[in-house]
Design an enzyme around this catalytic site. Sequence first.
Site, short mmCIF file in Angstrom:
data_model
loop_
_atom_site.label_atom_id
_atom_site.label_comp_id
_atom_site.label_asym_id
_atom_site.label_seq_id
_atom_site.Cartn_x
_atom_site.Cartn_y
_atom_site.Cartn_z
N THR A 180 27.43 40.99 37.34
CA THR A 180 28.54 40.30 36.68
C THR A 180 28.67 40.94 35.30
O THR A 180 27.69 41.49 34.78
CB THR A 180 28.26 38.81 36.51
OG1 THR A 180 27.10 38.69 35.69
CG2 THR A 180 28.01 38.13 37.83
N GLU A 325 30.07 37.17 42.86
CA GLU A 325 29.09 36.41 43.64
C GLU A 325 29.62 36.00 45.01
O GLU A 325 28.88 35.51 45.86
CB GLU A 325 28.68 35.14 42.87
CG GLU A 325 27.94 35.39 41.57
CD GLU A 325 28.88 35.57 40.37
OE1 GLU A 325 30.02 36.04 40.55
OE2 GLU A 325 28.47 35.23 39.24
N LYS A 432 38.41 21.42 25.06
CA LYS A 432 38.13 19.98 25.05
C LYS A 432 38.68 19.38 23.77
O LYS A 432 38.10 19.54 22.70
CB LYS A 432 36.62 19.74 25.19
CG LYS A 432 36.14 20.05 26.59
CD LYS A 432 34.75 20.65 26.62
CE LYS A 432 34.56 21.42 27.92
NZ LYS A 432 34.12 22.80 27.74
N TRP A 437 40.95 17.36 28.54
CA TRP A 437 40.89 18.79 28.79
C TRP A 437 42.27 19.43 28.72
O TRP A 437 43.23 18.91 29.26
CB TRP A 437 40.31 19.06 30.19
CG TRP A 437 38.83 18.90 30.26
CD1 TRP A 437 38.04 18.25 29.35
CD2 TRP A 437 37.98 19.37 31.30
NE1 TRP A 437 36.74 18.30 29.76
CE2 TRP A 437 36.66 18.97 30.96
CE3 TRP A 437 38.18 20.08 32.48
CZ2 TRP A 437 35.57 19.27 31.76
CZ3 TRP A 437 37.09 20.37 33.28
CH2 TRP A 437 35.80 19.97 32.92
P1 ADP Z 1 34.09 38.71 35.39
O1 ADP Z 1 33.23 37.51 35.07
O2 ADP Z 1 33.66 39.94 34.76
O3 ADP Z 1 35.56 38.45 35.22
P2 ADP Z 1 34.39 38.49 38.21
O4 ADP Z 1 35.42 39.42 38.66
O5 ADP Z 1 33.28 38.21 39.14
O6 ADP Z 1 33.78 39.02 36.89
O7 ADP Z 1 35.13 37.18 37.77
C1 ADP Z 1 35.35 36.14 38.64
C2 ADP Z 1 36.15 35.09 37.94
O8 ADP Z 1 37.48 35.54 37.72
C3 ADP Z 1 36.30 33.82 38.73
O9 ADP Z 1 35.17 33.00 38.60
C4 ADP Z 1 37.55 33.22 38.11
O10 ADP Z 1 37.25 32.54 36.90
C5 ADP Z 1 38.37 34.43 37.77
N1 ADP Z 1 39.36 34.65 38.84
C6 ADP Z 1 39.29 35.51 39.86
N2 ADP Z 1 40.41 35.46 40.61
C7 ADP Z 1 41.22 34.53 40.06
C8 ADP Z 1 42.51 34.00 40.37
N3 ADP Z 1 43.22 34.44 41.39
N4 ADP Z 1 43.00 33.05 39.55
C9 ADP Z 1 42.31 32.59 38.50
N5 ADP Z 1 41.09 33.04 38.15
C10 ADP Z 1 40.55 34.01 38.91
#
Ligand code: ADP
Length: 542
Positions: A180, A325, A432, A437
Amino acid sequence: MQDYELTIQHALWRIKRLFPRKEIVTKQEVGVHRTTYGEMVPRINQLAGALRRLGIKEGDRVGTLCWNNYRHLELYYAVPCMGAVLHTLNLRLFPKDLQFVIEDADDQVIFIDQTLIPILNQLAGKIPAVKRLVLISNGQPVPEHQLGEMLDYETLLAAESTDYPWPQLKEQSAAAMCYTSGTTGNPKGVVYSHRSQFLHTMGVLQVDNLALSEKETVFPIVPMFHANSWGLPYACGFAGSKIIFPDRWMGDAPSVVELAETEGATIVAGVPTIWTNVAGYLEQTGKRLPKVHTVICGGSAIPRSLMERMDKLGLHMLHAWGMTETSPLGSTGVVRSWIPENQVLDRRLTQGIAVSGVEIRIADPASFEELPWDGVAFGEIQVKGPWIAKGYYNNADPEKMTPDGWFRTGDVAKIDPDGHIIIVDRTKDVIKSGGEWISSVDLENAIMGHPKVLEAAVIGLPHPRWDERPVAFVVERPEYKGKVTSEEIREFLDGKIAKWWLPDEIRFITEVPKTSVGKFDKKVLRSGAKPFTEAANATAQR
Ligand code: ADP
């Protein structure tokens, strides 16, 4: 039934036996490099031989610091199929994080694209456990570095047989790992098994998911080091799709459009910022991409204004949600057949419904009690399934699993009665204010609906009375630079969002800082943001 091990070797078998004529095209400094699976398979065999000669054994980690190109694809096949573990290094990590992931994964060898030498050179002398570096040359003079001896990719391959005795692998063995990007603390490693990769590929291919087939030409503009490359390399191999690789020219709209056009892309994939640029370029030039029928978009929420613009340009966006993940596909924005026409756009803007293979729930983040799918209650998305992580490498962050075995995503969402997921925010980004929220995502999307706004990112800043209050960082479209006022934006938001959501301040900036994969980097915004009082006097504010 047979006890057939689900391994990536199956993808290798398919590209060799069924799709040898299918092309893989990679952009280069001048023109493109063109090859086929048929030409690539002997090279994959040679690469496996070279890895074995370098002393790589089953289970060893092999790092790649590479862009999106055909040699990276060869590594995607050879490394896991010979039993080793492909570790795609995120080339935009801070040097200390890059060093951490190389050490944490215990990479034995790193393959490096020549143009990325300066990045690895920042770690010269600091990664002694890496035994070998293999240079993937682009034919230009090698930049100066202090990394010591490097082997040459093509020379290594040339010395090997074009046959390789692929071992019998167990499906539960590790195939790949991806970290990550470490928005808080150290990056955390996710290990994909052969089985999880195989099943994820089957999930990706489904018609109600990404629907790849042999007839498609797929253009992944998502970096191959990001979130398992969205599963596209193996999905293309299973399906036999032609692939177009942009190499390092990912953020450049004219080049993306030209490549998509000349190579006949039908499915393209990337984060919203890529499409914001592409939409602007198409609008300016009058160019269109009529062959593209699906724009897969994930990584962050699609702003309504972007989807509307893309619709006008004839580009249909398919929203997808997931994370490193979750391999990463978790849900896709398919719209149920019973949704009335006038609600279709709203539903396409949701994160869609869970992909088959993935179970989902929303739960109270403290008690883990499941919340109803009524489109109102919101809580943390928790997921289960054969391609969902059950923890991190080296047991980093053990709190990510609930006691009853669900993975905690850290995303906050509502789910409507039809099962559409509506992401409210990331837990760490939600604002918050006075015990209530505010969704930074909804606020950003509302602001980005303003015709003079290019980008908007919203964060909560500490506030003496309300704990936190929203501040919007806004980038004007180039033609309106310096011509937009806070009042204008506030007026525009009036009636579109609750009054108490209105940002306390709107600060104009030239660019929203982005993460390694083009998402808004709120960590950087937060760390550089002036607190409310100081900012009130700032001249930059309008
Ligand atoms: P990073 O933490 O570097 O961005 P990731 O690609 O694993 O790495 O990020 C996943 C996160 O990206 C998700 O937990 C979510 O918060 C956000 N995410 C992914 N796809 C979407 C989507 N279609 N809409 C909103 N948020 C998204």
